[in-house]
Each structure stands twice: as C-alpha cells, then as structure tokens.
Design an enzyme around this catalytic site. Structure first.
Site, short mmCIF file in Angstrom:
data_model
loop_
_atom_site.label_atom_id
_atom_site.label_comp_id
_atom_site.label_asym_id
_atom_site.label_seq_id
_atom_site.Cartn_x
_atom_site.Cartn_y
_atom_site.Cartn_z
N GLU A 1 -17.23 25.72 -35.73
CA GLU A 1 -15.94 26.08 -35.13
C GLU A 1 -15.86 25.81 -33.62
O GLU A 1 -14.80 25.45 -33.13
CB GLU A 1 -15.62 27.55 -35.44
CG GLU A 1 -15.51 27.87 -36.94
CD GLU A 1 -14.43 27.07 -37.66
OE1 GLU A 1 -13.55 26.49 -37.02
OE2 GLU A 1 -14.50 27.01 -38.92
N HIS B 1 -12.60 18.93 -37.99
CA HIS B 1 -13.70 19.37 -38.85
C HIS B 1 -14.26 18.22 -39.69
O HIS B 1 -15.38 18.34 -40.21
CB HIS B 1 -13.22 20.47 -39.81
CG HIS B 1 -13.35 21.87 -39.27
ND1 HIS B 1 -14.54 22.39 -38.81
CD2 HIS B 1 -12.43 22.87 -39.15
CE1 HIS B 1 -14.35 23.66 -38.43
NE2 HIS B 1 -13.08 23.97 -38.62
N TYR C 1 -15.31 30.19 -31.89
CA TYR C 1 -14.29 29.18 -31.59
C TYR C 1 -14.21 28.87 -30.10
O TYR C 1 -14.64 27.81 -29.64
CB TYR C 1 -12.91 29.66 -32.07
CG TYR C 1 -12.77 29.68 -33.57
CD1 TYR C 1 -12.05 28.70 -34.22
CD2 TYR C 1 -13.36 30.67 -34.34
CE1 TYR C 1 -11.90 28.70 -35.60
CE2 TYR C 1 -13.22 30.69 -35.72
CZ TYR C 1 -12.50 29.70 -36.35
OH TYR C 1 -12.36 29.69 -37.71
N ASP D 1 -17.51 36.74 -43.76
CA ASP D 1 -16.07 36.73 -43.44
C ASP D 1 -15.80 37.54 -42.17
O ASP D 1 -14.79 37.32 -41.49
CB ASP D 1 -15.25 37.35 -44.59
CG ASP D 1 -15.07 36.37 -45.74
OD1 ASP D 1 -15.35 35.17 -45.55
OD2 ASP D 1 -14.68 36.82 -46.84
N GLU E 1 -10.47 23.26 -43.76
CA GLU E 1 -10.79 21.84 -43.63
C GLU E 1 -11.34 21.20 -44.89
O GLU E 1 -12.27 20.41 -44.82
CB GLU E 1 -11.78 21.68 -42.48
CG GLU E 1 -13.19 22.32 -42.70
CD GLU E 1 -13.30 23.77 -42.26
OE1 GLU E 1 -12.27 24.48 -42.26
OE2 GLU E 1 -14.42 24.20 -41.93
N HIS F 1 -7.19 20.61 -35.37
CA HIS F 1 -8.40 21.40 -35.63
C HIS F 1 -8.99 21.07 -37.01
O HIS F 1 -10.18 20.73 -37.13
CB HIS F 1 -8.06 22.89 -35.52
CG HIS F 1 -9.21 23.81 -35.82
ND1 HIS F 1 -9.92 24.44 -34.83
CD2 HIS F 1 -9.78 24.19 -36.99
CE1 HIS F 1 -10.88 25.17 -35.39
NE2 HIS F 1 -10.81 25.04 -36.70
N GLU F 2 -8.17 21.14 -38.03
CA GLU F 2 -8.70 20.88 -39.39
C GLU F 2 -9.18 19.44 -39.53
O GLU F 2 -10.18 19.16 -40.18
CB GLU F 2 -7.68 21.25 -40.47
CG GLU F 2 -7.16 22.68 -40.42
CD GLU F 2 -8.22 23.76 -40.25
OE1 GLU F 2 -9.38 23.53 -40.62
OE2 GLU F 2 -7.88 24.83 -39.71
#
Ligand code: BES
Ligand code: ZN
Length: 627
Positions: A339, A320, A402, A394, A292, A316-317
């Site tokens: 998320e 954000h 999510y 990560d 994003e 979704h992006e």
C-alpha cells in the site's frame, strides 16, 4: 483421525529421498495461514463451480496441482489447506495419474484463521480434488438481491478475498507467499454474466457457462469473481469498464484517462505485466473504494463524481499492478510494501496526468489524514512494519501503511534524487517480479543496491527507523499547496465573519473538490451553527453529489448537531457501504447521546445491506443495537 493416518503414513516417509535443491526462496512464517507451503506448494487451480443465488452458495470442485518441496519434514505426507465455513463433501487424489478417493480431516475452527483442512498425500501425488460448498455467510462473498443493484432486475455476487477471505470460498493455501495460476468454469443462471481476475471475454455469449484462465501466477488474495447483469464498454485499446447498464456510460466517461495512466506508469516503472486493465463497477455496498484484482480492478460506484475529481483511486488500483500484484508483501505485517508503494506510485501518476497543482493538493490531503489518523491509533499500529499475529489483518487498514509508507518513499526520493530513485524502483519491480518479500528482505535489498552504490546519499539507519520506529522523523518530506494556503485565508475570513456570503460565493466559484475538502476538513472545533447554516444555504452541501465532500460535510454536521443535514446523513449511511466513508460518521455519532441513538437506529436498518467487513468494523462501534 488426523493422528491415525499420520501414524499410518509415517512409515512411508522414512523411505523418501531428500530433495536437496529447489527453486523457491525459503518460506517465511505467515501467522495468518495454516498451510504448509514449505513442504507442498499449490501451483495451479482448476476451478469448476456453480453459483446458486437461491441458496446463496457456491458449490463444485477445485483441483489443486501440488508440488512437493521437501520430503524431510515430518509433515511431508500431509497437505494442509486453509478453509473457513466450507462444507467439504469429498476429496480425491491423483497419484501416478490415477484418481482415488481419500480421507481428509477438518481441524478446529479458529475465530480469525478459519479451519485447517488436512489431506494425506503420497510421494507421487500430483493433484487433489475437493468437492465443497460455501456457507451463505462466507466472509469473502456478498450476495445481493436485485433491489440492492443499480438495475434492480438481477441478483449480484462479488468476492473480496484480501486479506484472508479467499479461504471462505476456495480451499487453498491462503498466504500471499504462494502464487498460483488458475483456470475456472463458472456456472450461473443464464441471465447474468460472470467476470474474474483473469482473461475476461466481453464477447462471450451470455449462456450461463463462463470459462477463464489466469496464466500469470497470483497470490490467493487476488482471486476474484463477480456475477451480475454486467455489460462492457471499451475505453482504450487495453482498458474498459464492466458495469450494470445504469453505470456504464458515466463510468467510461469518468475513467477515460485510465489508458493514459497505464501508459505513463509503464514509462517509469516498466512494462505492464497483465495484458488488459479493466474496471468493474460494483454496487455501493462494496466495503472498499477499490480492490486491485489483476486485470480487473473492483471499484465502488461512489467515486463516479462526473468531474474526475476522485480518479486517483483508479490510479491507485492500477499502480497495484506493479506494487502488490507483481511484487507482493510476504505477510500482512508487510502490508505497507503493497500500500505504501502504491500510494507513492499513485501520486506520481496523478502528477503526470493531472499536473503539479493537483498533485500538491492530493498530497497535502494525504498528509493531513495521516497525521489525524495517527492520533487515534495504538502505538503498535504506528510503525510501517506491523506485528499482526493473533489479530485479524483486516484491522491493519488505516493511513499508516498507505500515507506513511508513501512519505518514507518520498524521503528516499529526496535523499537520492528522482532519477536514481526511479531507476531503483524500476529495478526493484523487475527483481521481485512475481515474488513476495518481507520488510526485512526489502531492507537487505536497499542495503545491497542503494547502500552499496550511493553510500554518501543514503542513510540506512534512517531507513531502519522508518520501517520499525513508531515515531516519524522531525524533517519529513512534506508538501505545501499554494492553493490551500489561499483556502486557509478564506476559511479564516469566513469564520471571523470578515467576508459576506456574496463574497464567499464569488471566491468559491472556482474551487475544485480538493479545495472544498481542505476547507471543510480543517474547520476549527468551535463553530457556530450559523456558519453551517450559511454553508448549506449557499452551497447546498447537504445535497452535494460528491461523496467525499458529503463525507466531510456530514462529519461537521454531526459534530455540531446541525440537524438539517441529518436526512442526507441517513440516506448516505443506508446506501453506501464503503467502510472508510461511513465508519467515521458512525464514530462521530456515538460521541453524544442523541447521536448514539440515531447511529443505532440507522445501523439497525443499514446493517443487513453492508458487507461482512463493514459489519464487523461497525459492530464494534455501534454495539449493541443490531442484537
Ligand atoms: N488493496 C486495498 C484494499 C484492501 C486493503 C483490502 C487491505 C483488504 C485489506 C486497495 O487497493 C485500497 O487500498 N483501497 C483503498 C483505495 C484508496 C486508498 C485510494 C480504499 O478502498 O479506500
Ligand atoms: Zn491499495
């Protein structure tokens, strides 16, 4: 060295006046940064760097404008920045409008966090300027040869800073609690174009010098750069696509509803804060589906399916732009605030743009992936609020932040009713605009707003459990899809051989991508090879052009050792670097001896083309073949 100048400067600090009040909220601990933003805040970056494709390095200067927050701390004379694998050539300091060179020291390299860079500063220091270069192995950059691009003529570079990779290409305070504005000059070969998470100007001449400004303050993980043979095409008045020419037409067509998505999101959640929303199509090695980056989402080409079936990723992006970019998680332990909210918003956007039926199907698929993912996760990964200290953030990338985050918000929506909840979200985005917050602060905000106003509607203990418990409540706000119930019936008939192949062809003729995914993802563990053969023979699944269907099909094929699909499997793993699509395939292959051999052989060949993030994940799975 550090100790030497600390002692030299400590004398000065005793004379400094105490600043009693400042405009910032107290800084919370961030276990993933060495920086000291409670003492100094970097507020703005002036970046001037060159992109060297031959040496695969960025080099140049970055000027950091700093604001002193407190002078009482014993560290009030040292600015500490995050770096990873950077070579720092020199540091200058602007004190009282005069530049002078200064000493600096790089600490010990930490395997996850990188290397702290300490710079002595004076009470009147306004800026520091760092001359540096990146390593060819910078974890936040991927350098691609022309052969790895769509056009095959020009090299490509892109950055991926989330979660803590910005420090591998810029020395800065790499914490989501610190926001900066930036200006940048990017120097490239004149055959390519640079774009950033900033004010891109498609009409700028392709002359190798590109300038950018990002006037809205953003956290470091949203600083982004890409360089390649990029062209632009508008979709709407505020939306467009940057891509290599072979993708440009297809991408603008595929994502033509983006402008509408932007409009519907604004009507519920408040005005779009970032001026333009453009999409950048990256090469297929991009380790994520999307990222994003503000004003310019970075997107995998693997979702250009020619039927808009995978565009929820764009929703979704785009979402954000509110949840994440405007209101940001204070630390990576609170990733769900980015998320989970975004996943909830995505479903809302999809409902408004594509209707209730698709909404229900996408929600059910999301619920299913959460439930199956939870089975493979350690208990510590099952709650929304995480404890990632000592871990690489990560590794927090799974369905919990999510889909479980979104389920929590659907639960709140169910408790309060949609109008009240929408109003809450609207106010929340307004209240925390351009700020970061922790889950604990979120709870207090819920308590002070919804808890005070609607005490009879909201169960605050239940909210606490959603945030901190590893268990899910027994009465989840789950959704059912009628279309999927019909698919379940067809699947049963197919498995029990209660329908002919011809009948199956007729029934499936109207199926959407989501129906196929539901059909394939829920096959029983016991399946005959003849079933797989029938599916491949009549529906050519090994040749599907939809990468999500291919993923589901290839998983089945591996599980049942259906070898006719293996040449597609190989080409899939060699061309796609999106971690979410390929990690499960490697994992499944590693489950039996011949599969393991195949995984190791393919990985040996594919690994050099994967991004660092994908390599790191797969190294842990397909060991030790790459050595
Ligand atoms: N911001 C994430 C990607 C990310 C998360 C990068 C954590 C590094 C650390 C992005 O918005 C995202 O969620 N991408 C998903 C999209 C999908 C859920 C629709 C992806 O890439 O799969
Ligand atoms: Zn996301």
């Amino acid at each position: 060295m550090l100790r030497l100048w600390l002692s030299l400067l400590s004398g000065i600090s005793t004379f400094l006046p105490v600043l009693a009040v400042h405009a910032y909220a107290p800084v919370l601990a961030d276990a993933h940064s060495f920086a000291n933003p409670s003492v100094f805040r970097v507020q703005h970056l002036d970046i001037d760097i060159a992109v060297d494709f031959v040496r695969q390095q960025l080099h140049g200067d970055v000027e950091l404008h700093i604001q002193r927050i407190t002078q009482t701390s014993s560290l009030a004379h040292t600015l500490i920045l995050d770096t990873r694998d950077l070579q720092v050539h020199k540091v200058d300091r602007l004190d009282n409008n005069r530049w002078t060179p200064t000493i600096f020291s790089l600490g010990e390299a930490h395997p996850i966090l990188g290397t702290p860079l300490s710079i002595p500063v004076l009470p009147n220091t306004q800026k520091v300027r760092i001359r540096y270069e990146t390593s060819p192995d910078a974890t936040g950059l991927q350098w691609l040869q022309p052969e790895q691009t769509a056009g095959k003529q020009h090299p490509f570079l892109y950055s991926q800073a989330q979660a803590i990779h910005a420090r591998s290409f810029l020395p800065l305070q790499d914490s989501p609690q610190v926001r900066v504005t930036y200006k940048a000059t990017i120097r490239t070969p004149s055959t390519v174009r640079a774009v950033m998470s900033a004010n891109n100007t498609p009409a700028a001449p392709r002359n190798g010098i590109y300038t950018f400004a990002m006037p809205q303050p953003i956290p470091s993980y949203l600083i982004a750069l890409a360089v390649g043979d990029l062209h632009f095409k508008a979709m709407g008045s505020r939306t467009g696509v940057y891509a290599e020419l072979p993708y440009l037409e297809a991408a603008t067509k595929e994502f033509e509803d983006t402008e509408k998505m932007l409009e519907v999101t604004e009507t519920i959640f408040g005005p779009y804060a970032w001026d333009r929303y453009d999409i950048l199509i990256l090469p297929p090695s991009f380790p994520f589906g999307g990222m994003e980056n503000p004003r310019l989402s970075f997107i995998t080409p693997t979702i250009i399916a020619k039927d808009k079936s995978l565009v929820s990723l764009i929703a979704h992006e785009l979402a954000h732009s509110w949840s994440g970019n405007l209101v940001t998680n204070a630390s990576w332990n609170d990733l769900w605030l980015n998320e989970g909210f975004t996943t909830y918003l995505t479903y809302r956007i999809m409902e408004l743009v594509y209707g209730k039926e698709r909404w229900a199907m996408e929600r059910v698929l999301g619920q299913q992936s959460l439930m199956s993912n939870r089975k493979s996760l350690a208990p510590s990964a099952l709650s929304l609020v995480l404890k990632l200290d000592g871990h690489d953030p990560d590794d927090a990338f799974n369905e919990v932040p999510y889909e479980q985050g979104a389920l929590f918000l659907f639960d709140l929506e169910r408790q309060l009713g949609r109008p009240i909840f929408d109003n809450f979200l609207h106010q929340y985005f307004k209240h925390y605009r351009f700020k970061s917050l922790s889950s604990a602060e979120f709870f207090v905000y819920v308590q002070d707003t919804l808890g005070k106003k609607y005490p009879a509607k909201i169960d605050l203990q239940r909210v606490k459990k959603w945030l901190y418990s590893h268990q899910l409540p027994s009465d989840l706000p789950l959704v059912r899809s009628e279309a999927f119930t019909r698919i379940d019936a067809t699947r049963n008939q197919f498995i029990n051989q209660a329908i002919s192949s011809e009948q199956l062809i007729t029934i499936t003729a109207s199926w959407t991508v989501h129906e196929w995914l539901h059909f394939l993802n829920n096959m029983p563990a016991q399946l005959n090879l003849s079933h797989l053969k029938t599916l491949d023979q009549y529906f050519h699944l090994s040749e599907t052009t939809n990468n999500e269907i291919a993923h589901s099909w290839l998983l089945l094929a591996i599980r049942h050792q259906f070898s006719p699909a293996f040449s597609r499997l190989k080409s899939y793993l060699l061309t796609i670097g999106r971690r979410k699509l390929i990690k499960p395939l490697y994992q499944e292959l590693m489950g039996y001896p011949e599969g393991k051999k195949m995984a190791q052989e393919i990985y040996l060949e594919a690994r050099p083309g994967y991004h660092y993030i994908t390599q790191r994940t797969l190294d842990a799975i397909v060991r030790p073949a790459h050595k």
